[in-house]
Design an enzyme around this catalytic site. Sequence first.
Site, PDB file in Angstrom:
ATOM      1  N   ASN A   8      74.419   9.698 -44.219  1.00  0.00           N
ATOM      2  CA  ASN A   8      74.986   8.467 -44.768  1.00  0.00           C
ATOM      3  C   ASN A   8      73.833   7.578 -45.242  1.00  0.00           C
ATOM      4  OD1 ASN A   8      76.338   6.108 -45.337  1.00  0.00           O
ATOM      5  ND2 ASN A   8      76.791   5.598 -43.189  1.00  0.00           N
ATOM      6  N   LYS A  10      73.938   4.750 -46.665  1.00  0.00           N
ATOM      7  CA  LYS A  10      74.260   3.313 -46.641  1.00  0.00           C
ATOM      8  C   LYS A  10      73.792   2.698 -47.965  1.00  0.00           C
ATOM      9  CE  LYS A  10      73.809   3.537 -41.677  1.00  0.00           C
ATOM     10  NZ  LYS A  10      74.028   2.825 -40.456  1.00  0.00           N
ATOM     11  N   HIS A  93      84.185   3.452 -41.731  1.00  0.00           N
ATOM     12  CA  HIS A  93      82.874   3.250 -41.091  1.00  0.00           C
ATOM     13  C   HIS A  93      82.839   1.854 -40.469  1.00  0.00           C
ATOM     14  CE1 HIS A  93      78.584   2.852 -40.433  1.00  0.00           C
ATOM     15  NE2 HIS A  93      78.500   4.170 -40.545  1.00  0.00           N
ATOM     16  N   GLU A  95      80.637  -0.313 -40.261  1.00  0.00           N
ATOM     17  CA  GLU A  95      80.011  -1.376 -41.076  1.00  0.00           C
ATOM     18  C   GLU A  95      81.003  -1.899 -42.113  1.00  0.00           C
ATOM     19  OE1 GLU A  95      76.461   0.769 -42.172  1.00  0.00           O
ATOM     20  OE2 GLU A  95      75.768   0.687 -40.097  1.00  0.00           O
ATOM     21  N   GLU A 165      81.781   7.869 -33.637  1.00  0.00           N
ATOM     22  CA  GLU A 165      80.568   7.049 -33.692  1.00  0.00           C
ATOM     23  C   GLU A 165      80.762   5.803 -32.831  1.00  0.00           C
ATOM     24  OE1 GLU A 165      78.197   7.693 -37.497  1.00  0.00           O
ATOM     25  OE2 GLU A 165      79.770   6.306 -38.030  1.00  0.00           O
ATOM     26  N   GLY A 171      72.644   2.714 -35.317  1.00  0.00           N
ATOM     27  CA  GLY A 171      71.427   1.996 -35.711  1.00  0.00           C
ATOM     28  C   GLY A 171      70.732   1.260 -34.582  1.00  0.00           C
ATOM     29  N   SER A 211      72.566   6.930 -33.976  1.00  0.00           N
ATOM     30  CA  SER A 211      71.160   7.015 -33.550  1.00  0.00           C
ATOM     31  C   SER A 211      70.645   8.442 -33.355  1.00  0.00           C
ATOM     32  CB  SER A 211      70.940   6.175 -32.288  1.00  0.00           C
ATOM     33  OG  SER A 211      71.078   4.809 -32.591  1.00  0.00           O
TER      34      SER A 211
HETATM   35  C1  PEP Z   1      75.963   5.849 -39.447  1.00  0.00           C
HETATM   36  O1  PEP Z   1      75.683   5.004 -40.296  1.00  0.00           O
HETATM   37  O2  PEP Z   1      77.046   6.420 -39.503  1.00  0.00           O
HETATM   38  C2  PEP Z   1      75.001   6.160 -38.397  1.00  0.00           C
HETATM   39  C3  PEP Z   1      75.310   7.057 -37.523  1.00  0.00           C
HETATM   40  O3  PEP Z   1      73.830   5.465 -38.428  1.00  0.00           O
HETATM   41  P1  PEP Z   1      72.529   5.736 -37.507  1.00  0.00           P
HETATM   42  O4  PEP Z   1      72.268   7.220 -37.506  1.00  0.00           O
HETATM   43  O5  PEP Z   1      71.429   4.981 -38.186  1.00  0.00           O
HETATM   44  O6  PEP Z   1      72.839   5.246 -36.142  1.00  0.00           O
END
Ligand code: PEP
Length: 246
Positions: A8, A10, A93, A95, A165, A171, A211
């Site tokens: 992803n 972003k 997601h 975010e 997630e 993050g 992460s």
């Molecule tokens: C994500 O944006 O779905 C994600 C898992 O981000 P990160 O790996 O940076 O935690």
Amino acid sequence: MKKFVVGNFKMNTTPTEFSSYLDEFLPRIKECKTNVIFCLPATHFHVAKSRLDATNIKFGAQNISCEESGAYTGEISSAMVKDCGANYTLVGHSEARRHFKETLEVINQKIIRALAVNLKVILCIGETKYERATKKTKISLKRQLDTALKGLYENELKNIIIAYEPIWAIGTGKTPNVKDIESTVNDIRAIIADNFTQRSADKINILYGGSINENNFAQFAKIKGISGLLVGGACLNPKSFANICK
Ligand code: PEP
């Protein structure tokens, strides 16, 4: 079974930078057997289409509109995404939920729009830190799945991948332990079985995201019941991401 690794991006890189990224990434994963999917800003689709067409790598959007078409300035429809050569879209997601105030009903509508044009959906679900601390993870995931998948036919589930997630893990450098993920994945399958059938629950692909990096991915990729990983920050480094994919 072939594993998935989803990157992803972003809101990172320009299309030109993404093309340079692929210069480094593609030679590193020539023999890779994993299903690799890039979830990209729509501005990058033309690069993805021309550079990935001759590979097994797929690409998708990070979000789509819940509307079919019309006066929705700034929005991008599922049909537009599909027409650009994308095969997937992320939906729900955390975010997007936080910044754009997406409700579960809107997420449900987005899934229906995506499936209507044959876009596969990577549906993101996860609990907050508070829900986890108060042992409400399963209730929260049930609410998210019940509403997001409402009205879907069982045979449409083959076009849905669930990305588990935990919101507090995205993050932050924090992750749940392997046992916790295993048990949550079982809970997710039980919820799918309740809403559809055990057979669909057993078959649905579930990814872990939050992460993941080059140093910790192996333990998560091996978890029973996990079909792969959703990687945010760490996918921006072509060397690291290629190592995770391989
Ligand atoms: C994500 O944006 O779905 C994600 C898992 O981000 P990160 O790996 O940076 O935690």
